[in-house]
Scaffold this active site. Structure first.
Site, short mmCIF file in Angstrom:
data_model
loop_
_atom_site.label_atom_id
_atom_site.label_comp_id
_atom_site.label_asym_id
_atom_site.label_seq_id
_atom_site.Cartn_x
_atom_site.Cartn_y
_atom_site.Cartn_z
CD GLU A 1 9.42 20.46 -10.01
OE1 GLU A 1 10.04 19.76 -9.19
OE2 GLU A 1 8.29 20.17 -10.45
CE1 TYR B 1 32.91 -0.85 -10.11
CE2 TYR B 1 34.79 0.53 -9.62
CZ TYR B 1 34.10 -0.65 -9.46
OH TYR B 1 34.60 -1.62 -8.64
CD GLU C 1 7.56 8.52 -8.86
OE1 GLU C 1 6.94 8.68 -7.80
OE2 GLU C 1 7.86 9.47 -9.61
CE LYS D 1 12.09 17.00 -8.54
NZ LYS D 1 10.77 17.40 -9.07
#
Length: 117
Positions: free
Chosen positions: A22, A54, A73, A99
């Site tokens: 990853e 935004y 997290e 993910k």
């Protein structure tokens, strides 16, 4: 007057994950942001200075997504912290990070973490 501002489906290619694969190959991530803010003045003024931009929120999220992390997290926590630093009008924030195709060895559309303050 409290208002909810949402940015949904922000897409990033990043290098978050615990495995070496990853970290090396990366993956596609989707981020949803929901912010509660007191922006009543913008309702009256029609001025960007009285609300939460935004585009500026997107820039903050992009910056945090570019920093590789082991855990979603951790990334979500950094995003919340950074939004609070840049936009004092924001009172509550929810960040969801998904993910795509996590490496579980099976068919999984996405893994998602949702953090709220």
């Amino acid at each position: 007057m409290q208002t909810l501002i949402e940015l949904n489906g922000l897409e990033f290619y990043a290098y978050h994950g615990v495995s070496e694969q990853e970290k090396k190959v990366g993956n596609t991530f989707f981020v949803d942001i929901s912010m509660e803010a007191n922006i009543f003045q913008a309702v009256l003024s029609d001025n960007i200075k009285d609300t939460v931009s935004y585009a500026d929120v997107y820039a903050v999220v992009k910056e945090e997504m570019e920093i590789p992390s082991n855990l979603l997290e951790h990334v979500a926590g950094r995003i919340i912290h950074s939004i609070r630093q840049h936009f004092p009008k924001v009172k509550r924030i929810t960040v969801a990070i998904a993910k795509r195709n996590p490496p579980f060895g099976g068919a999984v559309k996405n893994a998602r973490v949702i953090l709220s303050t």
